[in-house]
Structures are given as structure tokens and as C-alpha cells.
Design a protein around this motif. Structure first.
Motif: not given
Ligand code: SF4
Ligand code: SF4
Ligand code: FES
Lengths: 367, 142
Positions: A57-69
């Protein structure tokens, strides 16, 4: 309650993974949605049930591959559903709240884990930087705290002007701003959960102050960006000029967390007009832009979802011709939202403006 | 002057239960009103999706009228109230996108108000003449 997880040997990520694992191991949730490192070095969201896989898990990675909503919606929209913990950034939670109002998600089975956000990079930019082994999130959180007015040039346009970097109304908050992340991570948990996981209460850190500074800097940047895009929209170029290169691929709509309709008119055959109809229209104006109805597409989408636009910028992220879709939607969305005194994602109890009304409002509009 | 010769085209989206019947009444009562309006009948002002109005505007209609039952009189209780909110939103978006939102009108006209319908068309035709042709008529790229 406010609590602290201690970071050992400067390994912040391991400390964070440890917390997420606890949620699974103590049966607080059945599964966790979090960004996972892939063997090839990129990051993608995944639904994790086996706790050792959270080592990736890497929640810190500053990237948004999609809006996970959108993903959280798919995992919660119908019974039966599992109890899922979702690690989300502020724009994702705000989109999720809108989806709940649109009955496309339910918070009944979801545990929101809100992550303080210091901004994200365009996916290819992130991958390139990550490959070079740059200390991405370390630098971002440090800079955000120390010199918030100096935004990282490489951040996504949406993030540079995001004045809602934290979401306060979530049951679990991972408070990354305001601490030395090499030493500790501040958390906020429901009291019972804190007791169950045997955390001891701590006093708050300097987060509030840091958050305020970021908000001030980002608001200034936002207003400047709005002024710029509005000058284009209202000037000679106009909205048609801004979208002149649009190929109506619908990417912007497909990734938009708010646009959920399965029977979207733009995906139907409504615009597959009769061949001679196109010619008729061409005769009227002398020429007819193809693909047709591009302006109609954007203006209709603004009407249908502009009040709920959370400004995540996913639309800009995927536009193949690099149009400032998100900026247009945010700038127009802001005025629209102000008209209805509505803030998307702020509060689950606030009704969507277009499904409600008051009998004695805007009497000057309808006479 | 060419301005005076300009005959605006108005597209009217009218609720079946009130304004459409009002327009019918204006016709059967032989009330005079300008022939500039093309009427599209819908079951309720609440059934007017903004996309209809936008399509007409982008195609170059000079004025767009939405006609519904008076507040409190909608056959579906609240269609007209919701229509009003949609029109408020639509006008805000048109304005912000650099278009002239004053080409879009929302009016409450009941089935018995044939005279009000004729007056409204007269008033709107005059206002749109004053405003001049919708510039979008000439813009192929829109
Ligand atoms: S993603 Fe870009 S090109 Fe595709 S429809 Fe949206 S604005 Fe147009
Ligand atoms: S329109 Fe763009 S910025 Fe707004 S919610 Fe959708 S994807 Fe995000
Ligand atoms: S039925 Fe006439 S406005 Fe709803």
C-alpha cells in the motif's frame, strides 16, 4: 480521539501500512481500498482483504489515477455489501458525498479514512519522477508545510488551486500535515476504535496552522486561475474557442466521478443524425463543425453536474488534446454553486439544489 | 434600417396543461400576435431539460421561451418550481460561458390566459428585435 503512530527508522510508509493492517486484522473492516504499488513501479487502487498485501500500500504516492469515489460507490451501492475502509483524499470524499446524495453510493458500509493531501502529479509525470527515485511525497509535505505559497510547478493544475486539501468530517483522519513524518503520524479516530486498537491520546500538532497557510496560498492561486480562464471565456475567444480542439471523445465525462448516468444522452444515438440533417445545418451556418454538438456536450454537462463538481481535475487529466476542462468547470461551477449557496461534498445532509426548491424564490426569473 | 426588418425566431417549450392550452386559446379567440414563435409541447415545464434550450440557442434561435403553470398550479405539483431552479442554473452557466442569457425567458401562463400568451409573444418578439439576431447563427464552430 487524537493519537500518534510512531515512525520507526524513518519508515513512514511502514507505519501507515501497519495502521491499515490493524484495521483488517482486528476485523474493523472486511477489506480496504488503498493505492497499491504494482511490481512495475506504478500505483493503482485495489481492494485488499489479505493484510500482508498492504505491505504494497502506498497512500502517500502523490498521484491520483482516478477519483476513487466511483470505486467506493461500486462497492457500496447495493446490499449485500461488505464493510470496506476507503483511503481517500479530500476531493474523492467530496465526490463520494455527492454520489451518496445521488444514490450511487452508501456510507452505511464504508469507513472513510481521510488522507491530508499536499497535491498530486499527472500520472506520466509521477511515473517519470518515481523512476528517478525522487523523494516525492517527502518533498511535497515538507514544502507544503514550510513554504505553502511556493507551489510545486509539476503538480496538476487542479491541485495547485485546491483550497480544500483536508477533509475534516471523516471518522478516521490521517493527519499528514503539520508533523515531522520521519518521526510520527498524527491520527484521529473514533474513541472506541482508538481504545480497541490500544492507542493513547495525544495532543494536537501544528496541523491547523499549516492547513490554514496552504488554504490561503491556494485560494490566491485559485482566484488568479479563475480570472485567467474567465477572461478567455468572456473575451474574444469564448467558450467555443477554449474548446475548439475538442474531439468529443467523452474521456472527461467517463472519468468524472459525478457523471454516473448509465443512459447518458451523449452515449446514445440521439446525435447520430440523418445524413441530410447535417447538410441542412451546414447550409444554415455555411459550415457545420464536426464532430457535432461539442459545445452542447460541455454546456449540458455543466447543467447536469456543475453544481456537484468537486474540482478534482480528473477531466483535465485525461483530455487527449490537453484542454483546461476542469478549470472551466471549476470556474463556472464556483459561480453556479455560489448562486445556490451550495458546496458539493460539504455535508451529506445538504440537498442537491436541483431536486429541491422553495415556493417563493427567484420570482423575478419566472414571471 | 435592417434592424427593423429583422424577424426574430422564438422557440417556445410549453407545458401541455397550461401555456400550450393558453396559446391554443389565443388562436381560437383570434388574438393577434407575431408569427415569430415555433411551439414545442411538453407535458410539464419540469420536463424541459436544459439540453433542449441549449440546442436551440446554439443553433441560433433568437429567443427561447419556457412556459409553465403558475406556481402552485403544476399538475405534477412541483415541476414548475424545479424548472425555475434549472432555468436559474442555465442562465448562470450561459452568462459565465459568455452567452447572452437574456434570450431565455421563463413565464407562467395558465390555460385561460390567452391574452397573456399573445402579450408575452409580442413583448418577447419586440425585445429580441431590440437585441438583434443571435450571433451564434453565424458561428459554424459552435
Ligand atoms: S476529454 Fe477533451 S477532447 Fe475529449 S470530450 Fe473532453 S474536452 Fe473534448
Ligand atoms: S467535472 Fe472534472 S473537476 Fe469536476 S468533478 Fe468531474 S472530473 Fe472532477
Ligand atoms: S404541469 Fe404545467 S408546469 Fe408542470
Amino acid at each position: 480521539m487524537e493519537t500518534i503512530i510512531t515512525v520507526e527508522n524513518g519508515n513512514t510508509l511502514a507505519a501507515l501500512q501497519g495502521f491499515l493492517k490493524q484495521l483488517l486484522e482486528h476485523g474493523i473492516v472486511d477489506a480496504i481500498v488503498a493505492p497499491l504499488r504494482t511490481p512495475s513501479g506504478t500505483v493503482t487502487p485495489a481492494l485488499v482483504t489479505r493484510s500482508e498485501l498492504l505491505n504494497a500500500a502506498d497512500p502517500l504516492a502523490p498521484v491520483l489515477t482516478g477519483n476513487s469515489a466511483t470505486l467506493a460507490g461500486k462497492l457500496s451501492v447495493r446490499e449485500p455489501r461488505a464493510r470496506v475502509g476507503v483511503v481517500l483524499r479530500s476531493c474523492e470524499i467530496r465526490a463520494l458525498v455527492e454520489l451518496v446524495k445521488m444514490q450511487q453510493a452508501s456510507l452505511d458500509s464504508l469507513t472513510l479514512i481521510a488522507l491530508d493531501c499536499a497535491g498530486t502529479y499527472h500520472v506520466p509525470v509521477f511515473q517519470e519522477m518515481a523512476q528517478k527515485g525522487e523523494a516525492l511525497w517527502q518533498n511535497l509535505y515538507k514544502n507544503a508545510a514550510e513554504q505553502p505559497e511556493q507551489s510545486d510547478e509539476n503538480l496538476r493544475a487542479a491541485c495547485k488551486i485546491c483550497e480544500q486539501p483536508v477533509y475534516e468530517n471523516a471518522p478516521i483522519k490521517i493527519k499528514l500535515l503539520g508533523s515531522d513524518l520521519n518521526q510520527e503520524i498524527h491520527l484521529e479516530l473514533p474513541d472506541e476504535l482508538g481504545a480497541q486498537l490500544e492507542y493513547s491520546p495525544a495532543t494536537e500538532n501544528g496541523r491547523q496552522n499549516v492547513v490554514e497557510k496552504i488554504i490561503t496560498a491556494r485560494t490566491t492561486a485559485r482566484d488568479a486561475a479563475f480570472t485567467e480562464i474567465r477572461a478567455r471565456l468572456e473575451g474574444e475567444e469564448g467558450v467555443a474557442g477554449v474548446f475548439a480542439a475538442c474531439i468529443r471523445c467523452h474521456n472527461c465525462m467517463n472519468v468524472c466521478p459525478i457523471c454516473y448516468c448509465k443512459t447518458c444522452v451523449f452515449k446514445s444515438q440521439v446525435f447520430d443524425h440523418e445524413p441530410m440533417q447535417f447538410v441542412e445545418w451546414a447550409k444554415q451556418k455555411g459550415a457545420y463543425r464536426l464532430p457535432s454538438d461539442t459545445m452542447l456536450f460541455h454546456l449540458t454537462r455543466l447543467n447536469h453536474m456543475g453544481l456537484s463538481c468537486v474540482g478534482c481535475g480528473m477531466c483535465t487529466e485525461v483530455c487527449p488534446v490537453e484542454l483546461p476542462v476542469g478549470m472551466v468547470f471549476r470556474a463556472i461551477g464556483q459561480r453556479l454553486q455560489a448562486t445556490f449557496e451550495y458546496a458539493p461534498g460539504r455535508n451529506i445532509d445538504e440537498q442537491l439544489p436541483l431536486i429541491t426548491f422553495k415556493a417563493d424564490e427567484w420570482t423575478e426569473v419566472g414571471e | 434600417m435592417t434592424e427593423n426588418n429583422f424577424e426574430p425566431r422564438i422557440i417556445a417549450f410549453l407545458c401541455n396543461w397550461c401555456t400550450y392550452t393558453g396559446a391554443d386559446l389565443a388562436g381560437t379567440s383570434r388574438l393577434q400576435y407575431p408569427p415569430n414563435v415555433r411551439i414545442i409541447r411538453l407535458m410539464c415545464s419540469g420536463a424541459v431539460d436544459p439540453i433542449y434550450v441549449l440546442k436551440a440557442d446554439l443553433a441560433g434561435a433568437d429567443g427561447i421561451l419556457i412556459g409553465g403553470c403558475h406556481p402552485g398550479d403544476c399538475h405534477y405539483q412541483e415541476g414548475n418550481y424545479k424548472a425555475r431552479r434549472r432555468v436559474v442554473a442555465l442562465k448562470e452557466i450561459l452568462k459565465d460561458a459568455g452567452f447572452d442569457e437574456s434570450r431565455v425567458w421563463l413565464r407562467w401562463i395558465s390555460a385561460s390566459e390567452g391574452t397573456l400568451f399573445a402579450d408575452t409573444i409580442r413583448e418577447m418578439t419586440a425585445a429580441m428585435k431590440e437585441l438583434g439576431p443571435n450571433p451564434l447563427k453565424e458561428q459554424w464552430a459552435v
